[in-house]
Enzyme design. Sequence first.
Site, PDB file in Angstrom:
ATOM      1  CB  CYS A   1      -0.924  -0.018   1.218  1.00 56.10           C
ATOM      2  SG  CYS A   1      -0.056  -0.331   2.759  1.00 56.10           S
ATOM      3  CG  HIS A   2       1.418   3.090  -2.836  1.00 53.60           C
ATOM      4  ND1 HIS A   2       2.702   2.648  -3.068  1.00 53.60           N
ATOM      5  CD2 HIS A   2       0.634   2.423  -3.722  1.00 53.60           C
ATOM      6  CE1 HIS A   2       2.684   1.763  -4.060  1.00 53.60           C
ATOM      7  NE2 HIS A   2       1.440   1.604  -4.468  1.00 53.60           N
TER       8      HIS A   2
ATOM      9  CE1 TYR B   1       0.994   8.660  -8.654  1.00 48.47           C
ATOM     10  CE2 TYR B   1       2.420   7.587 -10.249  1.00 48.47           C
ATOM     11  CZ  TYR B   1       1.947   7.713  -8.955  1.00 48.47           C
ATOM     12  OH  TYR B   1       2.442   6.904  -7.968  1.00 48.47           O
TER      13      TYR B   1
ATOM     14  NE  ARG C   1       7.280  -0.501  -6.105  1.00 46.87           N
ATOM     15  CZ  ARG C   1       6.199   0.104  -6.577  1.00 46.87           C
ATOM     16  NH1 ARG C   1       6.025   1.396  -6.412  1.00 46.87           N
ATOM     17  NH2 ARG C   1       5.281  -0.583  -7.215  1.00 46.87           N
TER      18      ARG C   1
ATOM     19  NE  ARG D   1       1.658   2.025 -16.578  1.00 46.60           N
ATOM     20  CZ  ARG D   1       1.361   2.003 -15.279  1.00 46.60           C
ATOM     21  NH1 ARG D   1       1.255   3.114 -14.596  1.00 46.60           N
ATOM     22  NH2 ARG D   1       1.171   0.854 -14.662  1.00 46.60           N
TER      23      ARG D   1
ATOM     24  CE1 TYR E   1       3.955  -3.157 -11.360  1.00 43.33           C
ATOM     25  CE2 TYR E   1       4.111  -0.801 -10.973  1.00 43.33           C
ATOM     26  CZ  TYR E   1       3.385  -1.896 -11.401  1.00 43.33           C
ATOM     27  OH  TYR E   1       2.103  -1.730 -11.858  1.00 43.33           O
TER      28      TYR E   1
ATOM     29  CG  HIS F   1       1.421  -5.267  -8.757  1.00 46.09           C
ATOM     30  ND1 HIS F   1       1.229  -5.313  -7.391  1.00 46.09           N
ATOM     31  CD2 HIS F   1       1.567  -3.941  -9.052  1.00 46.09           C
ATOM     32  CE1 HIS F   1       1.249  -4.083  -6.900  1.00 46.09           C
ATOM     33  NE2 HIS F   1       1.467  -3.234  -7.874  1.00 46.09           N
TER      34      HIS F   1
ATOM     35  CG  ASP G   1      -1.640  -1.005  -5.681  1.00 46.97           C
ATOM     36  OD1 ASP G   1      -0.657  -0.411  -5.198  1.00 46.97           O
ATOM     37  OD2 ASP G   1      -2.002  -0.845  -6.859  1.00 46.97           O
TER      38      ASP G   1
ATOM     39  CG  ASN H   1      -0.859   5.875 -12.368  1.00 48.88           C
ATOM     40  OD1 ASN H   1      -1.116   7.046 -12.598  1.00 48.88           O
ATOM     41  ND2 ASN H   1       0.309   5.488 -11.876  1.00 48.88           N
TER      42      ASN H   1
HETATM   43  C1  0GY Z   1       1.379   0.339  -7.750  1.00 46.51           C
HETATM   44  C2  0GY Z   1       1.262   0.530  -9.188  1.00 46.51           C
HETATM   45  C3  0GY Z   1       1.509   1.663  -9.901  1.00 46.51           C
HETATM   46  C4  0GY Z   1       2.212   2.811  -9.449  1.00 46.51           C
HETATM   47  C5  0GY Z   1       3.306   2.814  -8.656  1.00 46.51           C
HETATM   48  O1  0GY Z   1       5.084   3.794  -7.616  1.00 46.51           O
HETATM   49  C6  0GY Z   1       4.128   3.983  -8.336  1.00 46.51           C
HETATM   50  O2  0GY Z   1       3.833   5.076  -8.802  1.00 46.51           O
HETATM   51  O3  0GY Z   1       3.715   1.689  -8.134  1.00 46.51           O
HETATM   52  C7  0GY Z   1       1.073   1.696 -11.302  1.00 46.51           C
HETATM   53  O4  0GY Z   1       0.858   2.786 -11.833  1.00 46.51           O
HETATM   54  O5  0GY Z   1       0.928   0.600 -11.911  1.00 46.51           O
HETATM   55  O6  0GY Z   1       1.886  -0.654  -7.272  1.00 46.51           O
HETATM   56  O7  0GY Z   1       0.956   1.196  -7.024  1.00 46.51           O
END
Ligand code: 0GY
Length: 295
Positions: free
Chosen positions: A28-29, A45, A120, A126, A153, A177, A246, A251
């Site tokens: 999670c963020h 973004y 990470r 993108r 990722y 993921h 997540d 996005n």
């Molecule tokens: C996720 C997926 C995304 C974004 C990020 O760090 C990020 O900006 O991970 C995504 O846009 O697929 O895990 O949050």
Amino acid sequence: MDPNWLPFHPAPSKPHFHPPKGAVDAHCHVFGPVHQFPFAPQRKYTPCDAGKTSLFALRDHLGFSRNVIVQATCHGTDNAALVDALQSSNGLAKGIAAVDEDITDNELRALDAAGVCGVRFNFVKRLVDKLPQEQLQRVAEKIAPLNWHIVIYFEAQELDEIYDLITTLPTTVVVDHMGRPDVTQPVDGTEFANFVRLMEDHLNFWVKVTCPERLSATGPPAYEDVVPFCRLLVDRFTDRVLWGTDWPHPNMKSHMPNDGALVDFIPEIAPTKAKQQALLVDNPMRLCWPEESGS
Ligand code: 0GY
């Protein structure tokens, strides 16, 4: 925030599935709040604010106990919002930071003391200006003494290109993921077989069985096309899988998932109590709270 930004679900349902005691939301963020923690100038973004208070309220609402908060690209390598959340969590959150290759040992030790246990690297084109190949190797050497792990990722089509690089890393490596498979392909097709082989051949690799909402073509709430992919990984690599919401779902374009429904997805991919315990408690505790899990 960006004009087409989808904010997180305002009122997620209470899940029918009760996670085992001590369950960890391991992906999670936190975003901002921007007046306190500005976003990075080079971000791809601009999200809505999604701060620690909302995250911890969601944790409690969903029946979880802990979080692993992952630094998102919109904050670049400024980990201040992440560190602030960790320090407010009473030890119930650990963090995955993003760092520059010239980070000093003192800065790494400060992150460690705040509850960071990994770094990470983002290979999703993108989301970054430059793929982090060299940075990855240099940072891997620096974090080795701290016993941190590396989170990567990438999207399935990138795996061949980065395979040699990531399989020589000296630490535990966690793939976000499921390496973003194309779930319209068969689960026993060549693309996903490459990923399964990576997990089979490299016992230091772990995987997050996360983000059905990002991967699914069949869509919510059941995300049935993603189930076989998650299930195969949970069955075959039961002691190296992690799960997370997540939240706040950066996005997402097609829809914003209901986090309660995402929790109800868990028994579809981990149908037994033993698998749920491994996925939600034992594995994340072993990886991120080794001092509490006795390993
Ligand atoms: C996720 C997926 C995304 C974004 C990020 O760090 C990020 O900006 O991970 C995504 O846009 O697929 O895990 O949050």
